[in-house]
Design a protein around this motif. Structure first.
Motif, PDB file in Angstrom:
ATOM      1  N   ILE A  88       0.843  -1.187   0.000  1.00 26.44           N
ATOM      2  CA  ILE A  88       0.000   0.000   0.000  1.00 26.44           C
ATOM      3  C   ILE A  88       0.879   1.237   0.000  1.00 26.44           C
ATOM      4  N   TYR A  89       0.597   2.135  -0.888  1.00 25.66           N
ATOM      5  CA  TYR A  89       1.286   3.419  -0.922  1.00 25.66           C
ATOM      6  C   TYR A  89       0.243   4.471  -0.645  1.00 25.66           C
ATOM      7  N   ALA A  90       0.340   5.058   0.538  1.00 23.31           N
ATOM      8  CA  ALA A  90      -0.674   6.001   0.979  1.00 23.31           C
ATOM      9  C   ALA A  90      -0.021   7.132   1.747  1.00 23.31           C
ATOM     10  N   ASP A  91      -0.736   8.213   1.767  1.00 23.35           N
ATOM     11  CA  ASP A  91      -0.284   9.409   2.469  1.00 23.35           C
ATOM     12  C   ASP A  91      -1.557  10.076   2.947  1.00 23.35           C
ATOM     13  N   GLY A  92      -1.654  10.375   4.200  1.00 21.63           N
ATOM     14  CA  GLY A  92      -2.859  10.975   4.745  1.00 21.63           C
ATOM     15  C   GLY A  92      -3.254  12.286   4.090  1.00 21.63           C
ATOM     16  N   ASN A  93      -2.320  12.909   3.428  1.00 20.25           N
ATOM     17  CA  ASN A  93      -2.600  14.167   2.729  1.00 20.25           C
ATOM     18  C   ASN A  93      -2.318  14.040   1.235  1.00 20.25           C
ATOM     19  N   ASN A  94      -2.426  12.839   0.712  1.00 18.95           N
ATOM     20  CA  ASN A  94      -2.094  12.618  -0.692  1.00 18.95           C
ATOM     21  C   ASN A  94      -3.076  13.338  -1.618  1.00 18.95           C
ATOM     22  N   THR A  95      -2.521  13.878  -2.669  1.00 19.90           N
ATOM     23  CA  THR A  95      -3.311  14.506  -3.731  1.00 19.90           C
ATOM     24  C   THR A  95      -2.844  13.913  -5.050  1.00 19.90           C
ATOM     25  N   THR A  96      -3.563  14.203  -6.105  1.00 18.33           N
ATOM     26  CA  THR A  96      -3.199  13.656  -7.409  1.00 18.33           C
ATOM     27  C   THR A  96      -1.800  14.083  -7.826  1.00 18.33           C
ATOM     28  N   ASP A  97      -1.403  15.297  -7.504  1.00 12.24           N
ATOM     29  CA  ASP A  97      -0.071  15.752  -7.926  1.00 12.24           C
ATOM     30  C   ASP A  97       1.049  15.135  -7.094  1.00 12.24           C
ATOM     31  N   LYS A  98       0.755  14.635  -5.903  1.00 18.86           N
ATOM     32  CA  LYS A  98       1.776  13.991  -5.073  1.00 18.86           C
ATOM     33  C   LYS A  98       1.911  12.501  -5.377  1.00 18.86           C
ATOM     34  N   THR A  99       0.958  11.928  -6.076  1.00 22.45           N
ATOM     35  CA  THR A  99       0.937  10.488  -6.322  1.00 22.45           C
ATOM     36  C   THR A  99       2.141  10.017  -7.116  1.00 22.45           C
ATOM     37  N   GLU A 100       2.650  10.863  -7.977  1.00 27.04           N
ATOM     38  CA  GLU A 100       3.797  10.516  -8.819  1.00 27.04           C
ATOM     39  C   GLU A 100       4.993  10.023  -8.008  1.00 27.04           C
ATOM     40  N   LYS A 101       5.153  10.535  -6.793  1.00 33.38           N
ATOM     41  CA  LYS A 101       6.323  10.155  -5.984  1.00 33.38           C
ATOM     42  C   LYS A 101       6.314   8.685  -5.578  1.00 33.38           C
ATOM     43  N   TYR A 102       5.185   8.020  -5.662  1.00 40.83           N
ATOM     44  CA  TYR A 102       5.091   6.615  -5.294  1.00 40.83           C
ATOM     45  C   TYR A 102       5.361   5.669  -6.464  1.00 40.83           C
ATOM     46  N   LEU A 103       5.376   6.171  -7.678  1.00 37.43           N
ATOM     47  CA  LEU A 103       5.431   5.297  -8.844  1.00 37.43           C
ATOM     48  C   LEU A 103       6.686   4.439  -8.909  1.00 37.43           C
ATOM     49  N   ASP A 104       7.835   4.979  -8.590  1.00 38.69           N
ATOM     50  CA  ASP A 104       9.058   4.173  -8.647  1.00 38.69           C
ATOM     51  C   ASP A 104       8.986   2.988  -7.691  1.00 38.69           C
ATOM     52  N   ASP A 105       8.440   3.208  -6.503  1.00 41.36           N
ATOM     53  CA  ASP A 105       8.295   2.120  -5.540  1.00 41.36           C
ATOM     54  C   ASP A 105       7.275   1.087  -6.024  1.00 41.36           C
ATOM     55  N   ILE A 106       6.226   1.557  -6.658  1.00 40.29           N
ATOM     56  CA  ILE A 106       5.208   0.649  -7.196  1.00 40.29           C
ATOM     57  C   ILE A 106       5.804  -0.212  -8.304  1.00 40.29           C
ATOM     58  N   ILE A 107       6.576   0.377  -9.176  1.00 39.58           N
ATOM     59  CA  ILE A 107       7.197  -0.345 -10.290  1.00 39.58           C
ATOM     60  C   ILE A 107       8.078  -1.482  -9.770  1.00 39.58           C
ATOM     61  N   LYS A 108       8.803  -1.229  -8.693  1.00 39.54           N
ATOM     62  CA  LYS A 108       9.695  -2.246  -8.123  1.00 39.54           C
ATOM     63  C   LYS A 108       8.937  -3.501  -7.693  1.00 39.54           C
ATOM     64  N   LEU A 109       7.668  -3.353  -7.370  1.00 41.65           N
ATOM     65  CA  LEU A 109       6.851  -4.502  -6.956  1.00 41.65           C
ATOM     66  C   LEU A 109       6.359  -5.329  -8.138  1.00 41.65           C
ATOM     67  N   THR A 110       6.515  -4.812  -9.351  1.00 40.24           N
ATOM     68  CA  THR A 110       5.965  -5.419 -10.573  1.00 40.24           C
ATOM     69  C   THR A 110       4.554  -5.971 -10.332  1.00 40.24           C
TER      70      THR A 110
END
Length: 156
Positions: free
Chosen positions: A8-30
């Motif tokens: 799970i990649y979550a942030d209590g204050n996440n917005t659409t523009d902040k979501t990009e910062k999680y993509l590299d970690d998501i990719i690593k999970l394939t």
């Protein structure tokens, strides 16, 4: 505590523009599946229309698709808020409804599965049922199994 937090990649204050910062970690999970549920905080800032937030979510989808091309993508509706929360915040339920309507209508063209869970949490006036929340916008812990079961129905 219902899903392995490493997935799970979550942030209590996440917005659409902040979501990009999680993509590299998501990719690593394939991942085989990616579930995207974002937009409420964008609406809470009160500076964007529902259409603009929906467009931003579409951009998040495009980024995920380009970086995880084999993953099946699911876009989960933005949950409603209570009438009382709407009155004391910048969130308008009509904006959340616009986001969800836009996402539902774009799902096929984006080649994603849209999962509408918002309507199952609404009362007769179209707001979040009061017993589902303690603060007017976040679900009480006991309602997460219901949310997860509704999401699971989309890929059974």
């Amino acid at each position: 505590n219902y899903i392995d937090s490493a997935q799970i990649y979550a942030d209590g204050n996440n917005t659409t523009d902040k979501t990009e910062k999680y993509l590299d970690d998501i990719i690593k999970l394939t991942p085989a599946r990616v579930f995207i549920m974002v937009g409420l905080n964008d609406a809470n800032y009160g500076t964007m229309s529902g259409e603009a937030i929906g467009d931003n979510i579409s951009e998040v989808v495009s980024s995920v698709k380009s970086k995880c091309p084999s993953a099946k993508i699911y876009v989960v509706s933005v949950l409603p808020v209570t009438y009382a929360f709407e009155g004391r915040s910048s969130v308008e339920q009509s904006v959340l409804d616009t986001i969800n309507t836009q996402l539902a209508s774009k799902a096929a063209s984006m080649n994603v599965t849209y999962i509408d869970i918002a309507n199952s949490y609404k009362d007769e006036s179209g707001y979040l049922k009061g017993d589902c929340t303690g603060n007017g916008c976040n679900l009480n812990n006991g309602y997460y199994p219901f949310l997860l079961n509704n999401i699971a129905k989309a890929f059974k």
